[in-house]
Design an enzyme around this catalytic site. Structure first.
Site, PDB file in Angstrom:
ATOM      1  N   GLU A  94       0.838  -1.206   0.000  1.00 40.77           N
ATOM      2  CA  GLU A  94       0.000   0.000   0.000  1.00 40.77           C
ATOM      3  C   GLU A  94       0.873   1.256   0.000  1.00 40.77           C
ATOM      4  O   GLU A  94       2.030   1.219   0.448  1.00 40.77           O
ATOM      5  CB  GLU A  94      -0.926  -0.063   1.244  1.00 40.77           C
ATOM      6  CG  GLU A  94      -1.801   1.130   1.502  1.00 40.77           C
ATOM      7  CD  GLU A  94      -2.830   1.441   0.415  1.00 40.77           C
ATOM      8  OE1 GLU A  94      -2.450   1.582  -0.748  1.00 40.77           O
ATOM      9  OE2 GLU A  94      -4.021   1.606   0.769  1.00 40.77           O
ATOM     10  N   ASP A  95       0.319   2.333  -0.506  1.00 45.85           N
ATOM     11  CA  ASP A  95       1.086   3.583  -0.555  1.00 45.85           C
ATOM     12  C   ASP A  95       1.213   4.249   0.812  1.00 45.85           C
ATOM     13  O   ASP A  95       2.291   4.681   1.203  1.00 45.85           O
ATOM     14  CB  ASP A  95       0.464   4.565  -1.569  1.00 45.85           C
ATOM     15  CG  ASP A  95      -1.029   4.832  -1.358  1.00 45.85           C
ATOM     16  OD1 ASP A  95      -1.659   4.220  -0.458  1.00 45.85           O
ATOM     17  OD2 ASP A  95      -1.595   5.656  -2.109  1.00 45.85           O
ATOM     18  N   PHE A 120      -0.360  16.541   3.632  1.00 47.81           N
ATOM     19  CA  PHE A 120      -0.861  15.886   2.430  1.00 47.81           C
ATOM     20  C   PHE A 120       0.262  15.776   1.405  1.00 47.81           C
ATOM     21  O   PHE A 120       0.805  16.780   0.964  1.00 47.81           O
ATOM     22  CB  PHE A 120      -2.071  16.603   1.842  1.00 47.81           C
ATOM     23  CG  PHE A 120      -2.830  15.698   0.911  1.00 47.81           C
ATOM     24  CD1 PHE A 120      -3.818  14.854   1.388  1.00 47.81           C
ATOM     25  CD2 PHE A 120      -2.484  15.620  -0.438  1.00 47.81           C
ATOM     26  CE1 PHE A 120      -4.464  13.960   0.538  1.00 47.81           C
ATOM     27  CE2 PHE A 120      -3.131  14.727  -1.292  1.00 47.81           C
ATOM     28  CZ  PHE A 120      -4.122  13.911  -0.803  1.00 47.81           C
ATOM     29  N   ASP A 138      -3.294   5.847   6.665  1.00 43.70           N
ATOM     30  CA  ASP A 138      -3.758   7.098   7.246  1.00 43.70           C
ATOM     31  C   ASP A 138      -4.617   6.735   8.459  1.00 43.70           C
ATOM     32  O   ASP A 138      -4.095   6.455   9.532  1.00 43.70           O
ATOM     33  CB  ASP A 138      -4.508   7.862   6.146  1.00 43.70           C
ATOM     34  CG  ASP A 138      -4.905   9.262   6.528  1.00 43.70           C
ATOM     35  OD1 ASP A 138      -4.163   9.901   7.270  1.00 43.70           O
ATOM     36  OD2 ASP A 138      -5.974   9.725   6.074  1.00 43.70           O
TER      37      ASP A 138
END
Ligand code: IMP
Ligand code: MG
Length: 179
Positions: free
Chosen positions: A98-99, A151, A102
Site C-alpha cells: 500500500e502507498d 498531504f 492514514d
C-alpha cells in the site's frame, strides 16, 4: 520541483535506497515461500513496481482497487471493492502493498477480508505511515517512512488523480486543495 509542491519530503534517492532495504528484509522473511503480492490500486503502483524487483522468492502478482467512500465526502464506513483479486486468497501467504496508512480503515478491512477468505497469512508493507492519524487498530509489518500529518503527492500518490507521476514525494501546497 513541481509548482504545486511546497517542498520535497523524500527524494528519488531516499526512496530508492529505503525501498530496496525494506524489500530485502521482506524477501528474507519469505525464503522458500511463494507469496501473493497484492498491490492496492492506484496509489501503490510505483512503490509496488520498485519493491517487487528486489524480491528473489517466486512471487505471484495481483491487484485490488478499493474505496472507502461512497459518492459523497462522508465515509460510508464500508470498504467498497471496485476491482477484486484475480486469484483465490485461500491458503496463500499474502503481502499487501500500500502507498500510505492514514486512518487505517482500508488496511484493517482488507486484512480482515483476506483472513476471512482463508489466507494462510497476511502482512502489510507500506511506503508511508501517518501514525498520528490512526483510528483503526492496525499497524504495518514493514513501513518505509513515518511521516507527519501533511498531504503528500508523487511516487504514485495523487490529489484528485493528479501528480502520481512525480518521481519524488512532495508536500502539496495548501492553496491547491483549499481553493
Ligand atoms: P486510510 O484508509 O484512512 O488509511 O486511507 C488510506 C488512503 O488514503 C491511501 O491509500 C491514500 O489513497 C489516501 N491518502 C491518505 N493520505 C494521503 C496523502 O497524504 N496523499 C495522498 N493520498 C492519501
Ligand atoms: Mg490508496
Amino acid at each position: 520541483m513541481h509548482k504545486d509542491c511546497e517542498r520535497i519530503m523524500l527524494t528519488e534517492e531516499q526512496l530508492r535506497s529505503r525501498v530496496r532495504e525494506v524489500a530485502e528484509e521482506v524477501d528474507k522473511a519469505y525464503a522458500g515461500k511463494r507469496p501473493l503480492v497484492v498491490g492496492i490500486l492506484k496509489g501503490s503502483i510505483i512503490f509496488y513496481a520498485d519493491f517487487i524487483r528486489h524480491l528473489s522468492c517466486p512471487v505471484e502478482l495481483d491487484f485490488m482497487a478499493v474505496s472507502s467512500y461512497g459518492s459523497g465526502a462522508v465515509s460510508s464506513g464500508k470498504l467498497n471493492i471496485k476491482k477484486d483479486l484475480d486469484k483465490s486468497a485461500e491458503g496463500r501467504d499474502i503481502i499487501i502493498v500500500e502507498d500510505i496508512i492514514d486512518s487505517g480503515f482500508t488496511l484493517a478491512n482488507l486484512k480482515a477480508l483476506f483472513l476471512e477468505r482463508g489466507a494462510a497469512s497476511v502482512v502489510i508493507v507500506t511506503l508511508l505511515n501517518k501514525k498520528d492519524r490512526r483510528e483503526y487498530d492496525i499497524a504495518p509489518d514493514w513501513n518505509c517512512f513515518d511521516i507527519e500529518n501533511e498531504f503528500v503527492i508523487g511516487y504514485g500518490l495523487d490529489y484528485d488523480e493528479r501528480y502520481r507521476n512525480l518521481p519524488y514525494i512532495g508536500i502539496l501546497k495548501r492553496e491547491v486543495y483549499e481553493k
